[in-house]
Design a protein around this motif. Structure first.
Motif, PDB file in Angstrom:
ATOM      1  N   GLU A  44     -12.283  -7.246   2.568  1.00  0.00           N
ATOM      2  CA  GLU A  44     -11.321  -6.984   1.492  1.00  0.00           C
ATOM      3  C   GLU A  44     -11.041  -5.491   1.338  1.00  0.00           C
ATOM      4  O   GLU A  44      -9.908  -5.099   1.087  1.00  0.00           O
ATOM      5  CB  GLU A  44     -11.797  -7.592   0.169  1.00  0.00           C
ATOM      6  N   HIS A  45     -12.059  -4.652   1.480  1.00  0.00           N
ATOM      7  CA  HIS A  45     -11.823  -3.206   1.452  1.00  0.00           C
ATOM      8  C   HIS A  45     -10.917  -2.801   2.612  1.00  0.00           C
ATOM      9  O   HIS A  45      -9.990  -2.009   2.449  1.00  0.00           O
ATOM     10  CB  HIS A  45     -13.137  -2.428   1.553  1.00  0.00           C
ATOM     11  N   LEU A  46     -11.212  -3.339   3.786  1.00  0.00           N
ATOM     12  CA  LEU A  46     -10.428  -2.988   4.969  1.00  0.00           C
ATOM     13  C   LEU A  46      -8.994  -3.481   4.885  1.00  0.00           C
ATOM     14  O   LEU A  46      -8.083  -2.827   5.402  1.00  0.00           O
ATOM     15  CB  LEU A  46     -11.093  -3.534   6.233  1.00  0.00           C
ATOM     16  N   ARG A  47      -8.789  -4.605   4.242  1.00  0.00           N
ATOM     17  CA  ARG A  47      -7.436  -5.144   4.102  1.00  0.00           C
ATOM     18  C   ARG A  47      -6.539  -4.123   3.395  1.00  0.00           C
ATOM     19  O   ARG A  47      -5.405  -3.866   3.805  1.00  0.00           O
ATOM     20  CB  ARG A  47      -7.467  -6.467   3.336  1.00  0.00           C
ATOM     21  N   LYS A  48      -7.052  -3.503   2.331  1.00  0.00           N
ATOM     22  CA  LYS A  48      -6.290  -2.492   1.594  1.00  0.00           C
ATOM     23  C   LYS A  48      -6.031  -1.252   2.458  1.00  0.00           C
ATOM     24  O   LYS A  48      -4.939  -0.683   2.437  1.00  0.00           O
ATOM     25  CB  LYS A  48      -7.044  -2.088   0.331  1.00  0.00           C
ATOM     26  N   VAL A  49      -7.041  -0.860   3.211  1.00  0.00           N
ATOM     27  CA  VAL A  49      -6.918   0.309   4.093  1.00  0.00           C
ATOM     28  C   VAL A  49      -5.861   0.049   5.161  1.00  0.00           C
ATOM     29  O   VAL A  49      -4.973   0.874   5.388  1.00  0.00           O
ATOM     30  CB  VAL A  49      -8.287   0.630   4.742  1.00  0.00           C
ATOM     31  N   VAL A  50      -5.949  -1.106   5.816  1.00  0.00           N
ATOM     32  CA  VAL A  50      -5.012  -1.442   6.886  1.00  0.00           C
ATOM     33  C   VAL A  50      -3.591  -1.559   6.338  1.00  0.00           C
ATOM     34  O   VAL A  50      -2.641  -1.100   6.964  1.00  0.00           O
ATOM     35  CB  VAL A  50      -5.464  -2.721   7.628  1.00  0.00           C
ATOM     36  N   HIS A  51      -3.468  -2.139   5.158  1.00  0.00           N
ATOM     37  CA  HIS A  51      -2.143  -2.241   4.541  1.00  0.00           C
ATOM     38  C   HIS A  51      -1.535  -0.848   4.340  1.00  0.00           C
ATOM     39  O   HIS A  51      -0.362  -0.611   4.676  1.00  0.00           O
ATOM     40  CB  HIS A  51      -2.220  -3.002   3.216  1.00  0.00           C
ATOM     41  N   ALA A  52      -2.328   0.077   3.806  1.00  0.00           N
ATOM     42  CA  ALA A  52      -1.838   1.439   3.569  1.00  0.00           C
ATOM     43  C   ALA A  52      -1.507   2.138   4.888  1.00  0.00           C
ATOM     44  O   ALA A  52      -0.485   2.837   4.985  1.00  0.00           O
ATOM     45  CB  ALA A  52      -2.879   2.242   2.787  1.00  0.00           C
ATOM     46  N   LEU A  53      -2.341   1.956   5.904  1.00  0.00           N
ATOM     47  CA  LEU A  53      -2.082   2.581   7.204  1.00  0.00           C
ATOM     48  C   LEU A  53      -0.826   2.010   7.868  1.00  0.00           C
ATOM     49  O   LEU A  53      -0.064   2.737   8.498  1.00  0.00           O
ATOM     50  CB  LEU A  53      -3.290   2.408   8.133  1.00  0.00           C
ATOM     51  N   ALA A  54      -0.616   0.711   7.722  1.00  0.00           N
ATOM     52  CA  ALA A  54       0.589   0.090   8.284  1.00  0.00           C
ATOM     53  C   ALA A  54       1.828   0.554   7.529  1.00  0.00           C
ATOM     54  O   ALA A  54       2.862   0.877   8.139  1.00  0.00           O
ATOM     55  CB  ALA A  54       0.468  -1.426   8.253  1.00  0.00           C
TER      56      ALA A  54
END
Length: 142
Positions: free
Chosen positions: A39-49
């Motif tokens: 779940e933490h990574l999902r937010k990170v990946v969303h922001a990076l994308a």
């Protein structure tokens, strides 16, 4: 001074994906590799994308990969995007006895500028120019 966990995870995701960019990486494999919550990574990946650093692919065989070359990803820009440009200390609006005579805010602003200038000198490729790190990132890839 300490970077946020979000920024730490942002850089870790970029490291992992860059070293495994010959294929799609998944949130689950990155989470397992680093021992981080999906779940933490999902937010990170969303922001990076959203910022154009990653390209995401949905579906059963989906995943993520870099959307730019490692040489075109500036570490300072990534950190600035993740952290924001807030001052280290903001004295405005405070009822401080030292207001108007204190040099701390200026000194911290100068230090923050120097910190970002140093990070701006480095690309993601520079960060990955480390044989031991490359081996660890590739060796544990699924």
């Amino acid at each position: 001074m300490q970077l946020s966990r979000f920024t730490d995870y942002t850089l870790r995701v970029l490291f992992y994906v860059a070293m495994n960019n010959d294929r799609l990486s998944t949130l689950n494999e990155i989470a397992d590799f680093y021992g981080i919550s999906v779940e933490h990574l999902r937010k990170v990946v969303h922001a990076l994308a959203k910022s154009g650093y990653l390209k995401t692919f949905r579906g059963k065989h989906g995943g993520i990969r870099l959307n730019r070359t490692p040489e075109d990803i500036n570490v300072g820009a990534v950190v600035l995007q993740a952290e924001g440009a807030e001052p280290l200390i903001d004295c405005s609006g405070l009822d401080c006895t030292l207001s108007g005579v204190c040099n701390l805010q200026r000194a911290l602003a100068d230090a923050q500028r120097a910190f970002m200038q140093e990070l701006n000198r480095h690309s993601l490729a520079d960060m990955l120019d480390n044989t031991a790190m490359k081996q660890r990132l590739i060796g544990k890839a699924v």
